[in-house]
Design a protein around this motif. Structure first.
Motif, PDB file in Angstrom:
ATOM      1  N   ARG A  83       0.613  -1.345  -0.064  1.00  0.00           N
ATOM      2  CA  ARG A  83       0.001   0.459  -0.129  1.00  0.00           C
ATOM      3  C   ARG A  83       0.381   1.492   0.011  1.00  0.00           C
ATOM      4  NH1 ARG A  83      -3.925   0.098   4.270  1.00  0.00           N
ATOM      5  NH2 ARG A  83      -5.407   1.438   3.984  1.00  0.00           N
ATOM      6  N   ARG A  84       1.722   1.498   1.086  1.00  0.00           N
ATOM      7  CA  ARG A  84       2.427   2.573   0.884  1.00  0.00           C
ATOM      8  C   ARG A  84       3.745   2.086   1.586  1.00  0.00           C
ATOM      9  NH1 ARG A  84       0.516   8.180   3.238  1.00  0.00           N
ATOM     10  NH2 ARG A  84       1.642   9.654   1.807  1.00  0.00           N
ATOM     11  N   SER A  85       4.804   2.631   1.533  1.00  0.00           N
ATOM     12  CA  SER A  85       5.791   1.674   1.407  1.00  0.00           C
ATOM     13  C   SER A  85       6.677   3.014   2.799  1.00  0.00           C
ATOM     14  CB  SER A  85       7.668   2.386   0.939  1.00  0.00           C
ATOM     15  OG  SER A  85       8.016   3.971   0.410  1.00  0.00           O
ATOM     16  N   GLY A  86       7.773   2.138   3.922  1.00  0.00           N
ATOM     17  CA  GLY A  86       8.107   3.203   4.993  1.00  0.00           C
ATOM     18  C   GLY A  86       8.454   4.243   4.750  1.00  0.00           C
ATOM     19  N   ILE A  87       9.394   4.506   3.406  1.00  0.00           N
ATOM     20  CA  ILE A  87       9.497   5.967   3.040  1.00  0.00           C
ATOM     21  C   ILE A  87       8.762   6.931   2.809  1.00  0.00           C
ATOM     22  CG2 ILE A  87      11.482   6.990   1.710  1.00  0.00           C
ATOM     23  CD1 ILE A  87      12.968   4.031   1.540  1.00  0.00           C
ATOM     24  N   GLU A  88       8.041   6.221   2.024  1.00  0.00           N
ATOM     25  CA  GLU A  88       6.651   7.444   1.548  1.00  0.00           C
ATOM     26  C   GLU A  88       5.774   7.971   3.112  1.00  0.00           C
ATOM     27  OE1 GLU A  88       5.801   5.698  -2.880  1.00  0.00           O
ATOM     28  OE2 GLU A  88       4.680   4.606  -1.085  1.00  0.00           O
ATOM     29  N   ALA A  89       5.745   6.850   4.082  1.00  0.00           N
ATOM     30  CA  ALA A  89       5.253   7.014   5.499  1.00  0.00           C
ATOM     31  C   ALA A  89       5.891   7.574   5.946  1.00  0.00           C
ATOM     32  CB  ALA A  89       5.132   5.294   5.680  1.00  0.00           C
ATOM     33  N   CYS A  90       6.878   7.366   6.565  1.00  0.00           N
ATOM     34  CA  CYS A  90       8.287   8.415   6.508  1.00  0.00           C
ATOM     35  C   CYS A  90       7.844   9.476   6.732  1.00  0.00           C
ATOM     36  CB  CYS A  90       9.483   8.234   6.799  1.00  0.00           C
ATOM     37  SG  CYS A  90      10.689   9.020   7.466  1.00  0.00           S
ATOM     38  N   THR A  91       7.520  10.015   5.267  1.00  0.00           N
ATOM     39  CA  THR A  91       7.952  11.415   4.997  1.00  0.00           C
ATOM     40  C   THR A  91       6.647  11.764   5.216  1.00  0.00           C
ATOM     41  OG1 THR A  91       9.109  11.560   2.832  1.00  0.00           O
ATOM     42  CG2 THR A  91       7.714  13.528   2.464  1.00  0.00           C
ATOM     43  N   ALA A  92       5.045  11.255   5.039  1.00  0.00           N
ATOM     44  CA  ALA A  92       3.887  12.227   5.656  1.00  0.00           C
ATOM     45  C   ALA A  92       4.248  11.920   7.081  1.00  0.00           C
ATOM     46  CB  ALA A  92       3.125  10.230   4.877  1.00  0.00           C
ATOM     47  N   ILE A  93       4.370  11.491   7.792  1.00  0.00           N
ATOM     48  CA  ILE A  93       4.757  10.880   9.584  1.00  0.00           C
ATOM     49  C   ILE A  93       5.008  12.140   9.325  1.00  0.00           C
ATOM     50  CG2 ILE A  93       5.299   9.884  11.601  1.00  0.00           C
ATOM     51  CD1 ILE A  93       5.088   7.432  10.358  1.00  0.00           C
ATOM     52  N   LYS A  94       6.546  12.581   9.302  1.00  0.00           N
ATOM     53  CA  LYS A  94       6.650  13.844   9.510  1.00  0.00           C
ATOM     54  C   LYS A  94       6.358  14.873   9.311  1.00  0.00           C
ATOM     55  CE  LYS A  94       9.927  14.022  10.922  1.00  0.00           C
ATOM     56  NZ  LYS A  94      10.724  13.188  12.439  1.00  0.00           N
ATOM     57  N   GLU A  95       5.346  15.030   9.058  1.00  0.00           N
ATOM     58  CA  GLU A  95       4.377  16.322   7.802  1.00  0.00           C
ATOM     59  C   GLU A  95       2.932  16.122   9.564  1.00  0.00           C
ATOM     60  OE1 GLU A  95       3.417  16.010   3.814  1.00  0.00           O
ATOM     61  OE2 GLU A  95       5.189  16.793   2.902  1.00  0.00           O
ATOM     62  N   VAL A  96       2.917  15.141   9.690  1.00  0.00           N
ATOM     63  CA  VAL A  96       1.238  15.583  10.013  1.00  0.00           C
ATOM     64  C   VAL A  96       2.248  14.949  11.566  1.00  0.00           C
ATOM     65  CG1 VAL A  96      -0.642  13.860  10.969  1.00  0.00           C
ATOM     66  CG2 VAL A  96       0.213  13.871   8.801  1.00  0.00           C
ATOM     67  N   VAL A  97       3.110  14.063  12.018  1.00  0.00           N
ATOM     68  CA  VAL A  97       3.339  14.301  13.592  1.00  0.00           C
ATOM     69  C   VAL A  97       5.054  14.587  13.530  1.00  0.00           C
ATOM     70  CG1 VAL A  97       3.311  13.347  15.513  1.00  0.00           C
ATOM     71  CG2 VAL A  97       1.279  12.744  13.827  1.00  0.00           C
ATOM     72  N   PRO A  98       5.142  16.075  12.862  1.00  0.00           N
ATOM     73  CA  PRO A  98       6.664  16.044  12.984  1.00  0.00           C
ATOM     74  C   PRO A  98       7.138  16.025  14.555  1.00  0.00           C
ATOM     75  CG  PRO A  98       5.947  18.454  13.580  1.00  0.00           C
ATOM     76  CD  PRO A  98       4.588  17.408  13.063  1.00  0.00           C
ATOM     77  N   SER A  99       7.124  15.632  15.234  1.00  0.00           N
ATOM     78  CA  SER A  99       7.581  15.561  16.932  1.00  0.00           C
ATOM     79  C   SER A  99       8.305  14.383  16.868  1.00  0.00           C
ATOM     80  CB  SER A  99       7.135  16.074  17.851  1.00  0.00           C
ATOM     81  OG  SER A  99       6.143  14.930  18.280  1.00  0.00           O
ATOM     82  N   ALA A 100       7.415  12.854  15.968  1.00  0.00           N
ATOM     83  CA  ALA A 100       7.992  12.010  16.181  1.00  0.00           C
ATOM     84  C   ALA A 100       9.223  11.107  15.082  1.00  0.00           C
ATOM     85  CB  ALA A 100       6.178  10.813  15.196  1.00  0.00           C
ATOM     86  N   LYS A 101       9.908  10.423  15.956  1.00  0.00           N
ATOM     87  CA  LYS A 101      11.390  10.314  15.674  1.00  0.00           C
ATOM     88  C   LYS A 101      11.312   9.222  15.264  1.00  0.00           C
ATOM     89  CE  LYS A 101      13.817  12.925  18.784  1.00  0.00           C
ATOM     90  NZ  LYS A 101      14.396  12.980  19.785  1.00  0.00           N
ATOM     91  N   ILE A 102      11.486   8.445  13.816  1.00  0.00           N
ATOM     92  CA  ILE A 102      11.356   7.367  13.020  1.00  0.00           C
ATOM     93  C   ILE A 102      12.434   6.771  12.558  1.00  0.00           C
ATOM     94  CG2 ILE A 102       9.792   6.448  10.555  1.00  0.00           C
ATOM     95  CD1 ILE A 102       9.060   8.956  10.359  1.00  0.00           C
ATOM     96  N   VAL A 103      12.618   5.207  13.151  1.00  0.00           N
ATOM     97  CA  VAL A 103      13.477   4.355  12.626  1.00  0.00           C
ATOM     98  C   VAL A 103      13.199   4.169  11.887  1.00  0.00           C
ATOM     99  CG1 VAL A 103      15.385   3.007  14.335  1.00  0.00           C
ATOM    100  CG2 VAL A 103      14.328   4.451  15.083  1.00  0.00           C
ATOM    101  N   MET A 104      13.777   3.114  10.916  1.00  0.00           N
ATOM    102  CA  MET A 104      13.457   1.447  10.076  1.00  0.00           C
ATOM    103  C   MET A 104      14.465   0.302  10.683  1.00  0.00           C
ATOM    104  SD  MET A 104      11.519   3.586   7.724  1.00  0.00           S
ATOM    105  CE  MET A 104      11.965   4.694   6.738  1.00  0.00           C
TER     106      MET A 104
END
Length: 242
Positions: A83-104
């Motif tokens: 459906r949506r890759s982790g990298i695509e989701a990472c970009t979207a999440i940083k826009e919606v929840v910029p405080s979240a830190k993402i670890v692949m």
């Protein structure tokens, strides 16, 4: 997950979790398209003091929805999902929840995935060969402002930085902000993967002084993380890799 390497870490400027002590648990969202892997992570993290798994998602699209709803501190996310890759989701999440830190957290050791993840805003890139004990350590380190990356992947980043510098040899670059000699010393040590304590010992200065230097470097370069500062400094030839 079997025994693996110790993830390389780079201290950052955020002190919110270390200053808060153990008062507030680190809220984690687990994202992976394999249910068994998600369940395994939850079981492991449930035994860790100060870490709480607040939810899970099976793909990148669901990850964005869950992140917006749950507002996690840390998101552990696979790179390649339906459906949506982790990298695509990472970009979207940083826009919606910029405080979240993402670890692949992935099996992919492809250089392209690593570069795209960092460009998308990921704070770490760990291979699934990491040991179970190191998962919790990585979560705490990222929550405390560090970047986490597999040493094997870090070496690929350094190789790419060097190639990037060579590719820009003939380009006219905008003059970089002026860093002091001490700030350049600190940045060079950051580039080697040293944390604040190690840099302090190397330069015979206090750990707080190192933190202040890093903060000033990021402000001058108008960047958000030490990893970004190293990339910028190498691109602008503030630093060179031997």
């Amino acid at each position: 997950m079997g025994d693996g390497w110790a993830a390389a870490s780079v201290d950052g400027g955020s002190e919110e979790h270390s200053e808060a002590g153990n008062a507030e648990p680190i809220r984690v969202l687990v994202v992976d398209d394999h249910a068994l892997f998600r369940r395994g992570l939850e079981i492991v993290l449930a035994q860790e003091e100060g870490i709480t798994v607040v939810g899970e998602a099976a793909d990148g699209a669901e990850a964005v929805e869950k992140a917006a709803d749950l507002l996690p501190d840390i998101i552990l996310m696979d790179v390649r999902m339906p459906r949506r890759s982790g990298i695509e989701a990472c970009t979207a999440i940083k826009e919606v929840v910029p405080s979240a830190k993402i670890v692949m957290l992935t099996i992919s050791d492809e250089e392209a995935d690593l570069y795209e993840a960092i460009k998308a805003g990921a704070t770490g890139y760990l291979l699934k060969e990491i040991s179970t004990d190191e998962v919790a350590s990585a979560i705490r380190a990222v929550a405390d402002g560090q970047s986490q990356i597999s040493p094997s992947m870090a070496s690929k980043l350094l190789t790419e930085f060097k190639s990037m510098i060579q590719r820009t040899d003939d380009r006219r670059l905008v003059p970089a902000p002026k860093l002091t000699d001490r700030e350049i010393e600190v940045l060079k040590l950051v580039a080697t993967g040293m944390n604040n304590r190690e840099i302090a010992r190397e330069l015979f200065i206090s750990e707080n002084t190192v933190k202040n230097h890093v903060r000033n470097i990021l402000e001058k370069l108008q960047l958000h993380s030490r990893m970004e500062a190293v990339v910028y400094a190498m691109r602008e030839k503030i630093l060179e890799i031997g």
